[in-house]
Motif scaffolding. Structure first.
Motif, PDB file in Angstrom:
ATOM      1  N   THR A   1      20.605  84.107  56.209  1.00 45.27           N
ATOM      2  CA  THR A   1      20.169  82.724  56.419  1.00 45.27           C
ATOM      3  C   THR A   1      19.011  82.414  55.474  1.00 45.27           C
ATOM      4  O   THR A   1      18.292  83.324  55.049  1.00 45.27           O
ATOM      5  CB  THR A   1      19.680  82.496  57.866  1.00 45.27           C
ATOM      6  OG1 THR A   1      18.462  83.247  58.080  1.00 45.27           O
ATOM      7  CG2 THR A   1      20.716  82.918  58.881  1.00 45.27           C
TER       8      THR A   1
ATOM      9  N   CYS B   1      14.457  79.769  58.343  1.00 47.43           N
ATOM     10  CA  CYS B   1      14.707  78.724  59.340  1.00 47.43           C
ATOM     11  C   CYS B   1      13.411  78.369  60.069  1.00 47.43           C
ATOM     12  O   CYS B   1      12.740  79.258  60.609  1.00 47.43           O
ATOM     13  CB  CYS B   1      15.740  79.198  60.358  1.00 47.43           C
ATOM     14  SG  CYS B   1      17.329  79.669  59.636  1.00 47.43           S
TER      15      CYS B   1
ATOM     16  N   SER C   1      18.898  72.019  62.143  1.00 48.17           N
ATOM     17  CA  SER C   1      17.450  72.099  62.056  1.00 48.17           C
ATOM     18  C   SER C   1      16.762  70.765  62.270  1.00 48.17           C
ATOM     19  O   SER C   1      15.542  70.682  62.184  1.00 48.17           O
ATOM     20  CB  SER C   1      17.039  72.672  60.687  1.00 48.17           C
ATOM     21  OG  SER C   1      17.503  71.831  59.653  1.00 48.17           O
TER      22      SER C   1
END
Length: 664
Positions: free
Chosen positions: A16, A19, A271
């Motif tokens: 990823t 985040c 997000s």
């Protein structure tokens, strides 16, 4: 609610991008020392930019006190509004002025404060629509599971925290809105979001595992399931750090999407509502993962035996783990070893399932003894007593004082396997306690040779236990690769301890020959003619699809060097009467075999002190041993954290000094 790989992924690859959190809050213990927005240490003058807060009437008194502190006006501007609007400030104010019986819970408030912040963000996003109590923003709250069976299963503490915490949250929100604090209704919404935090929050760890608070992340991270043999791990980046290895793209997707491009775009947009600041999280592969294979991380300590892992997972998350490691029968080598011990002076030497009474009683007694000894050090500041008790228990076992002598037989003695999880815990405590004892002794009178030598001896034992812990867990790691993060930390700690010992100024007094290890500042001084660890470490080990073979070659070279150097050093690290003297080979634990081989500990010969005739050569060997441990720890850390991880920078600084500043 599971995530799968969108393509074949190599070991040591970011899955990823960094985040951002949905909500983040510091522990109570760090509120005064860290910035509540970016987690940076507060520099003097302290609390230069406190949040600007109005006064609130409490019991006819006006109170004006900042609750959180920031390192800059920018951090204050970014966070203080949410601090106020979420009622986090009101909660801290309320709890500081209320009688404990008003809100029956105790301990840290970070989970309550994170829940208030999360609730506020969901309210803003949903324009006042209340979320369902078992799922909020796509995240499972587990409220019904956590509260329905708690009292029947001895989970009263969790129930008390949920109910008392939700009541305090509701009162703080009413205080924010200028309403009467007395509220007799149910706090279902607050309970749901608090349960969501308890279920999904992770401890934010910076530097070398230092916990500073808790954070909740969106479904990209929170939907990743647990395994006791995971193929991924995660690390944190503070806001000012932007580096991450590999492409900053998303390599995982919810299982239900089947890799649909539309659904993947939705996952990217999860997000929305996340903070623009706070610790970011990156998920990283620690094993090769095939396209479509489920990605898993660990929710608990993997060096615990199966029963402890299962109990913790059930109490906190309400599920029974059915991973490969948990369902294996017979149990995996690692799980068998973590629970092995022997009972001496019984008709049997191995405790089998037919003797569960003795097994359960023995484990309880041994656990209580280790906990009590550790408390002597951590809670009551008596490392000397702690060391004496743990040394005695490890070397001689624990007498079962309640067992009745029968037919002139001696009382039962329970003895831990050297790789039992309680033994590993004892090694950790002893390494730390001996280090503190060395510091304390040296502080008494640093100029007296007698005190210098005693402090030096404590440092030797600390280094010995650090090395034993690293090599013991490495032996388990060879059968369970998911232990890589723990083993990396243990090798790093062992290397740092050994280098500190090798560089000690006390060598002059100890050897009485004027030999001192010089400060190492040049590259060649770390080189080893038998392995390529220096080259691997300094090149940051760029991972590729051929990494599995590279990893095996590097590990093999490292162990070969360790097997050559360690026997020359080990005798120097132990002292008379020390448990370390009983360890036949601190690098290769295959000599132990099964618990039957613990009979070697039943005949403890006279444990003489170390041989100091070889001390001059030993000091050089200690240095080279420490370098190997540090470099291998850095190599393993690069798999877990990448080339920009804090541990990699930290190891460079230990090896090369201030010319390599810590990046993170």
């Amino acid at each position: 609610m599971e995530m799968r790989a969108m393509d074949d992924v190599a070991m040591g690859q970011d899955l990823t991008p960094p985040c951002p959190p949905l909500a983040f809050s510091l522990y109570d213990s760090t509120l005064l020392s860290l910035c509540s927005a970016c987690s940076s240490p507060l520099s003097p003058p302290p609390h230069q930019f406190p949040s600007l807060l109005p006064t609130f009437p409490i019991n006819s008194h006006h109170v004006h006190q900042p609750s959180l502190h920031y390192c800059s006006s920018q951090c204050s501007d970014s966070d203080s509004d949410l601090h106020l609007s979420s009622a986090e400030h009101h909660l801290l104010l309320l709890l500081s002025q209320s009688h404990p019986s008003s809100y029956p819970f105790s301990g840290d408030t970070s989970d309550l404060r994170a829940a208030l912040r999360l609730l506020r963000r969901f309210e803003n996003l949903n324009a006042g629509c209340l979320p369902e109590r078992n799922r909020v923003g796509g995240l499972m709250s587990n409220r019904d599971e956590l509260m329905s069976r708690g009292e029947d299963e001895g989970n009263g503490d969790v129930l008390c925290r949920i109910r008392g915490g939700a009541k305090a949250m509701a009162a703080a929100r009413r205080m924010r809105d200028g309403l009467d604090l007395e509220f007799l209704g149910e706090c279902l919404l607050e309970e749901a979001v608090l349960c969501l935090v308890l279920t999904n929050a992770v401890e934010v760890q910076v530097k070398l595992g230092q916990g500073v608070g808790v954070a909740v992340y969106d479904t990209t991270f929170s939907w990743i399931n647990h395994s006791c043999s995971p193929n991924a791990c995660y690390r944190f980046l503070l806001p000012e750090v932007t580096q991450c290895s590999g492409e900053p793209r998303l390599w995982i997707t919810p299982a239900a999407t089947g890799g649909s491009s539309d659904e993947i775009e939705v996952s990217h947009n999860n997000s929305v509502g996340c903070l623009e600041y706070g610790p970011r999280i990156i998920v990283r592969s620690i094993k090769a993962i095939k396209n479509g294979e489920e990605v898993s991380i660990a929710y608990t300590d993997l060096l615990q035996p199966k029963a402890m892992r299962q109990s913790e997972l059930w109490l906190k998350y309400r599920f029974v783990c059915r991973c490969r490691r948990c369902i294996a029968w017979p149990p995996t080598y690692v799980d068998q070893t973590l629970e092995e011990f022997s009972a001496v002076n019984l008709d049997y030497t191995n405790l089998s399932s037919d003797h569960n009474f003795y097994r359960d009683e023995a484990i309880k007694k041994l656990t209580d003894y280790v906990d009590d000894a550790t408390s002597e050090y951590l809670l009551y500041g008596n490392p000397e007593s702690c060391c004496e008790k743990l040394e005695k228990m490890l070397a001689h076992g624990l007498l079962d004082e309640q067992s009745e002598p029968k037919e002139k037989k001696s009382q039962n003695i329970f003895r831990l396997h050297p790789l039992h999880h309680l033994s590993l815990s004892a090694y950790t405590t002893l390494a730390s306690a001996y280090k503190i004892r060395a510091t304390d002794i040296f502080a008494i009178s640093p100029d007296l040779n007698e005190h210098q030598l005693e402090a030096f001896n404590m440092s030797r034992l600390s280094a010995g236990y650090s090395l034993l812990l690293a090599s013991a867990t490495h032996h388990l790691f060879l059968s369970e690769f998911s232990l890589v993060a723990s083993v990396a930390n243990f090798w790093t700690n062992a290397g740092e301890s050994l280098l500190s010992l090798a560089r000690s100024s006390v060598w002059n007094s100890f050897l009485n020959q004027g030999f001192v290890i010089p400060e190492v500042s040049s590259h060649p001084s770390h080189k080893c003619c038998k392995c390529a660890l220096v080259d691997v470490f300094e090149n940051s080990f760029v991972h590729s699809h051929a990494q599995n073979a590279d990893f095996e070659d590097i590990s093999r070279e490292f162990l070969n060097c360790m097997k050559n150097i360690t026997p020359k050093v080990w005798g120097f690290l132990v002292r008379k009467g020390c448990y370390l003297k009983l360890i036949k080979d601190p690098i290769d634990f295959r000599w132990l075999g099964t618990v039957k081989d613990l009979e070697i500990f039943d005949c403890i010969a006279h444990l003489g002190d170390c041989d100091t005739k070889r001390s001059v050569s030993t000091s050089e060997e200690i240095f080279h041993l420490g370098v190997h441990c540090l470099l291998y720890g850095g190599f393993l850390s690069s798999i877990c954290g990448g080339k920009h991880s804090y541990s990699t920078s930290y190891i460079r600084k230990i090896l090369y000094g201030d010319c390599y500043p810590i990046d993170i």
